[in-house]
Design a protein around this motif. Structure first.
Motif, short mmCIF file in Angstrom:
data_model
loop_
_atom_site.label_atom_id
_atom_site.label_comp_id
_atom_site.label_asym_id
_atom_site.label_seq_id
_atom_site.Cartn_x
_atom_site.Cartn_y
_atom_site.Cartn_z
N ILE A 178 31.59 -8.75 -33.97
CA ILE A 178 30.50 -8.80 -34.84
C ILE A 178 30.96 -9.59 -35.93
CG2 ILE A 178 29.31 -7.04 -36.42
CD1 ILE A 178 28.54 -6.76 -33.44
N ARG A 180 28.39 -9.52 -39.19
CA ARG A 180 27.70 -9.09 -40.10
C ARG A 180 27.41 -7.70 -40.10
NH1 ARG A 180 21.98 -12.03 -39.72
NH2 ARG A 180 21.76 -10.07 -41.48
N ALA A 182 26.03 -4.06 -39.38
CA ALA A 182 24.86 -3.95 -38.62
C ALA A 182 24.67 -2.51 -38.53
CB ALA A 182 24.86 -4.79 -37.21
N TYR A 193 23.66 -10.76 -35.68
CA TYR A 193 24.93 -10.16 -36.03
C TYR A 193 25.94 -10.21 -35.38
CZ TYR A 193 21.23 -7.60 -38.78
OH TYR A 193 20.06 -7.36 -39.52
N SER A 280 24.34 0.23 -32.67
CA SER A 280 24.09 0.11 -34.44
C SER A 280 22.98 1.43 -34.94
CB SER A 280 23.38 -1.14 -34.50
OG SER A 280 22.07 -1.03 -34.52
#
Length: 332
Positions: A178, A180, A182, A193, A280
């Motif tokens: 990952i 970013r 999320a 992401y 997420s």
């Protein structure tokens, strides 16, 4: 101890990848690695003596264009990766693992894990498993559980087989890294992401997967999957922009040179985007976190051949390089 990779003409796809390296007796450092096996220390390039690979991923939007420029900066001093130690490329804060995400793999395990008293013919149990897979796909419900960062080890490090693990098995997987934060993202946006991809071998002790003493509770992932070193990771994080199609990557594991797993990610029930989006909805994904996407058919339970002292596993995923780890029995 570690098993060094075999020489290759190109270590991975794309112009560069991220790694965590060290001199033989020095501290770990984040590095930009080029496909010809040259490494650039990012501490100097970023002007931060304490920089880690997790720091780079935590500011991925800014870091990525800088990494592109550094990959093209041929005047900068580099070191041959062959002269350095390769560690797991990132130490994540969270590890999300996917179970039962390859259709043929699940069918094979369903047959191998025959319940006590189940005397039905194999073809009947295979048909039952196929029906279950079709239903899961239609209901759009991946199966995800948590792993421990302490189970992660380097891509060429020895793997200790605990004395209590009666049936240690391999599970080579495509791992998502990952880039970013999320939370509750859509399937359509999920890949935005993702920083990149790497290789994970999610070792499992089949003897402790199910709680025989309390079958109503189900699976025991803590014990069966989280011994120290049970998740060899890496060698590289290849940026997502260099991986053109995660829905058709070849996942291959060889045991002592013999191919045991060799399957395309086409056999996934739930795609990379679906897995990231699904996780997420409940958890907040953080930069550097891993989402393991499941393992294809060809595990030791299927072959009737589980891991033992001295075995060497070599795992590759298209464009992501090769990891090579040796199994060592724990001293009694």
């Amino acid at each position: 101890m570690s098993v060094k990779p075999e020489p290759a003409s190109a270590l991975f796809a794309g112009p560069f990848a991220l790694a965590t390296l060290s001199a033989p007796d020095g501290p770990e450092f984040p590095a930009l690695v080029t496909p010809d096996g040259q490494a650039l220390d990012l501490r100097a390039a970023f002007g931060d003596g304490r920089l880690t690979t997790l720091d780079v991923l935590s500011d991925w939007e800014t870091a990525l264009p800088r990494l592109r420029a550094l990959a093209d900066a041929t005047a900068l001093a580099r070191t041959a990766v062959a002269d350095l130690r390769v560690h797991a490329p990132v130490t994540p804060r969270q590890v999300f693992q996917s179970g039962a995400n390859y259709r043929q793999h699940v069918i094979d395990l369903h047959v191998a894990h025959r319940a006590p008293g189940d005397d039905r013919p194999e073809d009947e149990r295979r048909a039952e498993a196929a029906e279950i897979m079709d239903r899961r796909a239609a209901e759009d419900l991946p199966y995800v559980f948590l792993g421990l960062p302490t189970a992660i080890t380097g891509p060429y490090d020895d793997v200790t087989l605990p004395a209590w693990a009666a049936k240690p098995d391999w599970e080579l997987e495509l791992a998502v890294v990952i880039g970013r934060p999320a939370y509750q993202v859509s399937v359509e946006d999920a890949l935005e992401y993702v920083a990149g991809y790497t290789i994970a071998n999610d070792l499992t002790d089949r003897a402790t997967v199910f709680r025989r003493d309390m079958p109503q509770i189900g699976t025991d992932w803590l014990r069966s999957k989280n011994a120290p070193g049970f998740t060899p990771l890496g060698p590289w994080i290849v940026p997502a922009e260099s991986v053109t199609n995660t829905d058709d990557l070849r996942v291959t594991l060889r045991l002592n040179g013999e191919t045991m797993q060799d399957e395309s990610t086409k056999d996934m029930i739930f795609t990379v985007a679906r897995m990231v989006a699904y996780v997420s909805q409940t958890a907040r994904l953080l930069p550097g976190d891993l989402v393991l996407t499941g393992s294809p058919a060809g595990n030791g339970m299927h072959w009737g051949r589980l891991l033992r002292d001295g075995d060497v596993m070599e795992g590759t995923v298209t464009g992501l390089g090769t990891q090579r780890t040796r199994c060592v029995a724990e001293a009694s």
